[in-house]
Design an enzyme around this catalytic site. Structure first.
Site, mmCIF file in Angstrom:
data_model
loop_
_atom_site.group_PDB
_atom_site.id
_atom_site.type_symbol
_atom_site.label_atom_id
_atom_site.label_comp_id
_atom_site.label_asym_id
_atom_site.label_seq_id
_atom_site.Cartn_x
_atom_site.Cartn_y
_atom_site.Cartn_z
ATOM 1 N N ASP A 38 73.320 56.654 -39.360
ATOM 2 C CA ASP A 38 73.249 55.225 -39.100
ATOM 3 C C ASP A 38 73.869 54.910 -37.586
ATOM 4 O OD1 ASP A 38 73.157 52.342 -39.149
ATOM 5 O OD2 ASP A 38 74.272 52.342 -41.159
HETATM 6 C C1 BGC Z 1 72.778 49.356 -40.078
HETATM 7 C C2 BGC Z 1 71.573 50.088 -40.320
HETATM 8 C C3 BGC Z 1 70.418 49.420 -39.244
HETATM 9 C C4 BGC Z 1 70.949 49.967 -38.006
HETATM 10 C C5 BGC Z 1 70.170 49.548 -36.744
HETATM 11 C C6 BGC Z 1 73.356 49.635 -38.647
HETATM 12 O O1 BGC Z 1 74.363 48.748 -38.261
HETATM 13 O O2 BGC Z 1 73.943 49.809 -40.835
HETATM 14 O O3 BGC Z 1 71.030 49.731 -41.544
HETATM 15 O O4 BGC Z 1 69.304 50.044 -39.431
HETATM 16 O O5 BGC Z 1 72.566 49.384 -37.749
HETATM 17 O O6 BGC Z 1 70.186 48.375 -36.453
#
Ligand code: BGC
Length: 925
Positions: A705
């Site tokens: 993530d």
């Molecule tokens: C989230 C993800 C997301 C990523 C990119 C993170 O804060 O947990 O689910 O895909 O950001 O935006």
């Protein structure tokens, strides 16, 4: 050259159908719904003007050309009349009480201040209309959970009062819930409204789909994907939810209805799988047999009512308690009918492999530790239209224990705790506890013995990735040309707003440097997210219904068709993988991101993910399943360590992902921010290699993530430990600004040098990444096999924007300015440009302008950064002198899109200057 066509009308129709099929009718007395022609309605609740299309955060940031609100959709119904004077009261009140957007990321309030209704207002409305609708709205999302407080999970006093007064005054009152997730329902008992509908958050077609149901154009067929209990405290995970450092999963496999149906039936207000229709159905199992390990059911579903509708047949198993202990019900299959006209019947064929009933023995009590087994006894099959009312239809007996799959211990806990296990009493079962089996192996030692072999660096021999694609050279030979430095940068993703891919998207990986591009490795584009494509530059996209709504349809075919459209839209925007579906389990109703996820049930979750993948795979793009695994709370999400048994992981938290890999052929995954049993999932070898790849046969990429932390057991997690990440076969660190420069000072190279990471491990991840690239549309474009152009039909020209894939960035050094002398500053005009800065951080941004307008003229300029308004500077006439105003702005990314919006003409702009006030790195968060 394959040509793709995206039919926007079909996309819209499918989404609208999904919204209508996802709406769950919980109660409908006095023939309140559907609203009949000629009815006059009074609508209460500000939510009628402030419909939530989705929750917040990365799963909600889709720029839309419109959102159909239920109010607008009702206004479009010619034979339904609205109480105009009540509408006017709301409109006047809203002028004084505008929508509160809150500030920044996770700053939007989860509910909006409600207008207090008065006795006169309600009495007057009751006299002048036939029925009332009450609209209640809630949002929630990333980085901030719900709380069991008024305005979040509970209704506020003003909302309660409104329902109380309206239900007293009106004989027919329908409460419509525009929420991402279930909310507390005590008000339903206290005030007894005659109808209740969970309309969820329906995306841009939300209002249209919901009104189709309310007006009877579509008979509801949505079913609850979660149990609604009387109180949040009835939920077995509530006590262990939302803590700072550790979350103990004491309820074990008894999540949602698995707990309630086994131990606490009387605590349930609405059971899992429940949902009414405007018509009625009779379901009858006409045949139940078993042959070669498959149970086959033939179920007749007859529409016994007066109008057409669809019904969902759900099949549950009650396993023997055996030595392991089991919940009273587990969903094992479901099927939805086609649209049945009144009086018509359909026979559904449902097949269930007996092996799906197997349980995982994590402590060896059956003699088969780390195996999926079927204990001896009776497996009773239930069929029906919700978990509670499903009735027994077949008994399958097993005489002696069968081992279905022998695996090995992975991801087991090291912290002792007790978990729930049923014991029988005179009424059924009661909660008892047993010690959780703890890890017995040395993960470090095991991993060291399983390291891949290394190969030598050959230097550049002129092989390109395109040669691998054409079968001219092997992937290994190609990768051997990459130096350790090249390999260290290929495991770094770039974002947000990478200049190498579609503007405004979350990230790029693969060819994220010129050096890697020289090997013909292109940059892959990934974009959020589960509810549609997020492009922070402002590009419009289709906003989809939220995950819970989609799952409530129980309609796999519909979801597959809808996600084929999303796949085509991804092609249109050159997005190779969507950062979705989100498929974490609704462990507790307070999780802020439940709206993105499907259900408390792993089977339904897995099936929905498979359907979405199937849809996207039809057109050659894919989804990145997230978040692997146990991403069940937002509070302290970077630091929470989930303590959970191996059985619960395998049977509940990993199950949906397993189905998506085995059945949906998933080839991209995102790990979580937090840890499971002491190891942060971005470096969790047991999960990312042993279970995912070795057991399930996953052949794809795993990414972290965004700005996740990684650790090695026993160490505090941080953002530098890419060595632990690569070792675990989490292939990509998402994301850094300039991957080649290693801005997070990650330890890949230093670990190669000190031998704690091998070139072989890096090559393994590079191979995973390159294989992914070769399956992606970006490779077809690189090879000229497809120019990427796709025909879009049915989209209004003014809505369809020509996407500029080649935004160029101006590099601005600290203190430098950009000349804006030629910019059009007339009323309503805007100027967009993209900048790259050397450092992310707080900047002093100075705009220099002049104006010959009068001294008291007010000329506001709004500055947007990455599509968010960050400052409005208002200038007066300057008598022709150049004047400057400065505002501090935070740039999280090194690459940023800026827009100046001139709401009133009269200014001349000279320049904009960027001075770094405080540097900042995501790494230090
Ligand atoms: C989230 C993800 C997301 C990523 C990119 C993170 O804060 O947990 O689910 O895909 O950001 O935006």
């Amino acid at each position: 050259m394959k040509k793709y066509t995206l039919d926007w009308n079909r996309y819209t129709d499918l989404a609208r159908t999904a919204v209508a099929e996802g709406a769950v009718l919980l109660k409908n007395e006095k023939e309140t719904l559907p609203i009949k022609a000629g009815t006059t309605i009074s609508i209460f609740g500000r939510n009628q003007f402030n419909y939530f299309k989705s929750g917040t955060g990365s799963g909600g940031m889709v720029n839309v050309s419109y959102v159909s609100s239920p109010l607008d959709a009702l206004k479009d119904c010619p034979d339904i009349h609205l109480n105009q004077s009540l509408l006017q009261v709301y409109e006047d009140w809203l002028e004084e009480n505008p929508f509160d957007k809150g500030e920044g990321w996770a700053g939007e309030p989860w509910s909006q201040k409600e207008m207090p209704v008065t006795e006169e207002m309600v009495a007057d409305a009751a006299v002048n209309s036939d029925m009332a609708l009450i609209m209640i709205g809630r949002t929630a999302g990333e980085d901030r959970d719900n709380t069991a407080d008024p305005g979040s999970f509970l209704l506020t006093d003003v909302e309660n009062k409104m329902i109380e007064m309206v239900t007293k005054a009106f004989s027919k009152t329908a409460v419509i819930l525009n929420v991402g997730n279930i909310i507390d329902m005590k008000w339903a008992i206290d005030f007894n409204p005659s109808a209740i509908v969970y309309g969820w958050q329906g995306g841009m077609e939300g209002g249209n789909g919901l009104i189709d149901v309310l007006t009877g154009k579509v008979s509801p067929s949505g079913k609850l994907t979660d149990t609604i209990s009387y109180s949040i405290n009835d939920n077995p995970s509530t006590e262990n939810f939302g803590h700072e450092d550790i979350g103990i999963y004491q309820e074990d496999i008894y999540v949602g209805y698995r707990y309630f149906e086994t131990f606490a039936k009387d605590k349930v207000l609405y059971p899992f799988g429940f949902g009414l229709s405007y018509t009625s159905f009779a379901t009858e199992v006409i045949e139940a047999t078993e042959s070669e390990g498959i149970i086959n059911l033939k179920v007749n579903v007859t529409n016994t009512g007066k109008i057409s509708g669809k019904e969902v047949v759900q099949v549950y198993v009650e396993k023997p308690q055996g030595l392991l202990g089991n919940p009273s019900r587990s969903l094992v299959s479901f099927a939805k009918t086609m649209l049945l006209e009144a009086g018509k019947r359909q026979t559904l064929d449902i097949s269930i492999p007996v092996n799906d009933f197997a349980c995982y023995d994590d402590n060896g009590v059956t003699g088969y530790k780390s195996s999926y087994i079927l204990e001896k006894g009776t497996y009773r099959i239930y069929a029906g239209t919700d978990v509670r009312s499903a009735s027994p239809v077949f008994d399958y007996n097993i005489d002696a224990l069968q081992v279905i799959e022998s695996l090995s211990e992975n991801m087991a806990p090291v912290t002792p705790f007790q978990r729930i296990k049923p014991i029988a009493n005179e009424n059924g079962y009661e909660v008892a506890y047993e010690n959780v089996p703890l890890r017995t192996i040395d993960v470090q030692e095991r991993y060291l013995s399983e390291r891949p072999t290394s190969r030598e660096y050959t230097g550049n021999r002129g092989h390109k990735l395109t040669d691998v694609y054409h079968g001219k050279v092997s992937l290994d030979t190609f990768l051997d040309q990459l130096s350790d430095e090249d390999l260290a940068s290929i495991v770094r993703g770039q974002g947000m707003n990478s200049p190498r891919v579609t503007p405004g998207t979350a990230g790029a990986f693969g060819g994220i440097s010129d050096k890697l591009n020289d090997f013909s490795i292109p940059a892959v584009c990934c974009a959020d997210g589960p509810s549609g494509i997020r492009m922070d530059i402002g590009t419009k996209a289709f906003s989809l219904p939220n995950g819970t709504l989609l799952a409530s349809t129980f309609n796999l075919e519909l979801i597959e068709d809808l996600f084929e459209m999303t796949g085509l839209e991804m092609r249109k925007n050159r997005v190779d993988t969507l950062l979705g579906p989100g498929m974490n389990i609704h462990r507790n109703p307070l999780n802020g991101r439940n709206f993105e996820y499907f259900s408390e049930d792993p089977y339904l979750t897995g099936k929905m993910a498979v359907a979405q993948l199937n849809g996207m795979h039809r057109v050659g793009v894919t989804g990145t399943l997230k978040h692997l695994s146990a991403n069940n709370q937002e509070f302290h999400r970077h630091d929470i360590n989930c303590i959970v048994s191996e059985r619960a992981l395998r049977e509940i938290y990993l199950k949906g992902f397993e189905m998506a890999v085995k059945e949906g052929k998933a080839y991209s995954m995102m790990t979580t921010y937090g840890g499971v049993n002491g190891i942060w999932t971005a470096g969790l070898y047991d999960q990312n290699t042993r279970i995912l790849r070795d057991e399930w046969g996953f052949d794809g990429i795993v990414m972290t993530d965004w700005w996740a932390k990684v650790n090695q057991e026993g160490e505090k997690a941080n953002r530098e430990n890419t060595a632990a990440m690569v070792r675990s076969q989490n292939d990509l660190y998402m994301v850094v600004g300039e991957p080649e420069a290693n801005p997070f000072e990650d330890n890949t190279i230093s670990s190669i040098e000190d031998g704690t990471l091998t070139r072989g491990e890096l090559l393994r991840s590079a191979a995973n990444i390159c294989k992914f690239i070769m399956r992606s549309p970006v490779m077809e474009r690189t090879l000229g096999l497809n120019d990427g152009a796709i025909d879009v039909i049915g989209l209004d020209e003014e809505v369809e924007e020509e996407l500029d894939f080649d935004v160029s960035y101006q590099h601005v050094k600290d203190g430098e300015s950009i000349n804006l002398m030629d910019v059009d500053t007339s009323t309503g005009s805007s100027h967009a440009f993209a900048i790259s800065v050397d450092q992310s951080g707080m900047y002093e941004v100075t705009l220099t302008v002049r104006s010959f307008a009068g001294e008291l003229a007010q000329m506001p300029v709004t500055i947007f950064a990455n599509n968010m308004p960050v400052a409005t500077l208002t200038f007066n006439g300057t008598g022709g002198e150049w004047v400057s105003q400065t505002k501090q702005m935070f740039f999280v990314n090194q690459h940023n899109y800026l827009k100046l919006y001139f709401s009133l003409g009269g200014l001349e702009v000279k320049e904009i200057t960027f001075k770094l006030a405080n540097s900042f790195s995501m790494r230090n968060l």
